[in-house]
Design a protein around this motif. Sequence first.
Motif, PDB file in Angstrom:
ATOM      1  N   ALA A  52      70.306  60.508  44.986  1.00 27.25           N
ATOM      2  CA  ALA A  52      69.001  61.965  44.328  1.00 27.25           C
ATOM      3  C   ALA A  52      68.322  61.400  45.336  1.00 27.25           C
ATOM      4  N   ILE A  53      67.964  59.973  46.039  1.00 24.86           N
ATOM      5  CA  ILE A  53      67.139  59.840  46.857  1.00 24.86           C
ATOM      6  C   ILE A  53      67.234  61.551  48.253  1.00 24.86           C
ATOM      7  N   PHE A  54      68.667  61.391  49.151  1.00 23.85           N
ATOM      8  CA  PHE A  54      68.750  62.798  50.239  1.00 23.85           C
ATOM      9  C   PHE A  54      68.614  64.184  49.387  1.00 23.85           C
ATOM     10  N   SER A  55      69.068  64.278  47.781  1.00 22.92           N
ATOM     11  CA  SER A  55      67.994  65.522  47.159  1.00 22.92           C
ATOM     12  C   SER A  55      66.271  65.156  46.931  1.00 22.92           C
ATOM     13  N   PHE A  56      66.033  64.145  46.785  1.00 22.24           N
ATOM     14  CA  PHE A  56      64.609  64.227  47.227  1.00 22.24           C
ATOM     15  C   PHE A  56      63.889  64.679  48.675  1.00 22.24           C
ATOM     16  N   ILE A  57      64.372  63.993  49.307  1.00 24.25           N
ATOM     17  CA  ILE A  57      64.593  63.899  50.506  1.00 24.25           C
ATOM     18  C   ILE A  57      64.754  66.039  51.393  1.00 24.25           C
ATOM     19  N   LYS A  58      66.037  66.053  50.842  1.00 25.28           N
ATOM     20  CA  LYS A  58      66.395  67.564  51.411  1.00 25.28           C
ATOM     21  C   LYS A  58      65.294  69.063  50.636  1.00 25.28           C
ATOM     22  N   ASN A  59      64.948  68.173  49.991  1.00 23.13           N
ATOM     23  CA  ASN A  59      63.476  69.241  48.727  1.00 23.13           C
ATOM     24  C   ASN A  59      62.286  69.088  49.501  1.00 23.13           C
ATOM     25  N   LYS A  60      61.973  68.558  49.797  1.00 26.08           N
ATOM     26  CA  LYS A  60      60.997  67.718  50.576  1.00 26.08           C
ATOM     27  C   LYS A  60      59.584  67.437  49.656  1.00 26.08           C
ATOM     28  N   THR A  61      60.637  66.580  48.556  1.00 24.68           N
ATOM     29  CA  THR A  61      59.170  65.492  47.094  1.00 24.68           C
ATOM     30  C   THR A  61      59.348  65.014  47.867  1.00 24.68           C
ATOM     31  N   THR A  62      58.194  64.328  46.854  1.00 25.48           N
ATOM     32  CA  THR A  62      58.165  62.600  47.199  1.00 25.48           C
ATOM     33  C   THR A  62      59.205  61.757  45.818  1.00 25.48           C
ATOM     34  N   ILE A  63      59.300  61.027  46.369  1.00 26.53           N
ATOM     35  CA  ILE A  63      59.801  59.692  46.033  1.00 26.53           C
ATOM     36  C   ILE A  63      59.223  58.693  44.965  1.00 26.53           C
ATOM     37  N   ASN A  64      58.279  58.650  44.968  1.00 28.05           N
ATOM     38  CA  ASN A  64      57.087  57.601  44.626  1.00 28.05           C
ATOM     39  C   ASN A  64      57.423  57.567  43.327  1.00 28.05           C
ATOM     40  N   PRO A  65      57.385  56.525  42.704  1.00 32.29           N
ATOM     41  CA  PRO A  65      57.852  56.892  41.318  1.00 32.29           C
ATOM     42  C   PRO A  65      56.131  56.619  40.354  1.00 32.29           C
ATOM     43  N   VAL A  66      55.413  56.425  41.084  1.00 35.13           N
ATOM     44  CA  VAL A  66      54.077  55.884  40.680  1.00 35.13           C
ATOM     45  C   VAL A  66      53.513  56.943  41.056  1.00 35.13           C
ATOM     46  N   LYS A  67      53.170  57.761  41.904  1.00 34.22           N
ATOM     47  CA  LYS A  67      52.577  59.078  41.700  1.00 34.22           C
ATOM     48  C   LYS A  67      53.276  61.022  41.484  1.00 34.22           C
ATOM     49  N   PRO A  68      54.008  61.039  40.611  1.00 33.85           N
ATOM     50  CA  PRO A  68      54.058  62.142  40.208  1.00 33.85           C
ATOM     51  C   PRO A  68      53.402  62.960  40.294  1.00 33.85           C
ATOM     52  N   HIS A  69      52.551  62.863  39.888  1.00 30.76           N
ATOM     53  CA  HIS A  69      51.587  64.196  40.107  1.00 30.76           C
ATOM     54  C   HIS A  69      51.981  64.499  41.736  1.00 30.76           C
ATOM     55  N   THR A  70      52.065  64.193  42.993  1.00 31.65           N
ATOM     56  CA  THR A  70      52.525  64.573  44.424  1.00 31.65           C
ATOM     57  C   THR A  70      54.001  65.667  44.366  1.00 31.65           C
ATOM     58  N   ALA A  71      54.914  65.350  43.425  1.00 30.36           N
ATOM     59  CA  ALA A  71      55.879  66.589  43.413  1.00 30.36           C
ATOM     60  C   ALA A  71      55.833  67.890  43.644  1.00 30.36           C
ATOM     61  N   THR A  72      56.379  68.133  45.312  1.00 30.30           N
ATOM     62  CA  THR A  72      56.039  69.731  45.388  1.00 30.30           C
ATOM     63  C   THR A  72      57.241  70.402  44.761  1.00 30.30           C
ATOM     64  N   SER A  73      57.890  70.003  44.288  1.00 30.67           N
ATOM     65  CA  SER A  73      59.305  70.911  44.353  1.00 30.67           C
ATOM     66  C   SER A  73      60.317  69.798  42.584  1.00 30.67           C
TER      67      SER A  73
END
Length: 149
Positions: A52-73
């Motif tokens: 899951a972490i590598f998927s987030f990194i690959k898609n260049k989106t946030t892993i931070n669970p306390v800032k979901p509004h910063t998700a980019t994909s």
Amino acid sequence: MLDTKIPPPIVAIFIGVCIYFSRDWLPQFESDHLFYAGLGFELLAVVINLTAIFSFIKNKTTINPVKPHTATSLVTTGVFTFSRNPMYLGLLLFLFGFALQVNVIGGVPLLVLFVLYLNAFQILPEERAMLEVFGDEYREYMKKVRRWM
């Protein structure tokens, strides 16, 4: 804004500590089979979380669970095809494995509390944020993939 600012790994550590220390005042049920089954669940949890972490990194989106509004994909592939929250599922599986190893009797009720807590204070607020950020795309994803598994 999230209803809580406690990152889920911190909650998992707290539950793990409770599982460990509650073994002193609860009946013990020990077995080599439980130890190795627990190890299997812990390894599965690590694989799920790393994937899951590598998927987030690959898609260049946030892993931070306390800032979901910063998700980019919106990540919907890989482990996200069977769970909307594979990292939380991984934490749960790891705790389950740990409970099998050290305190199965006290651990299972604490796991229920862990799920209830994450649902109320982490997952539901995240889902609200994802709906704000991704709208209908996230609604469709919610229809196709379960929250936990």
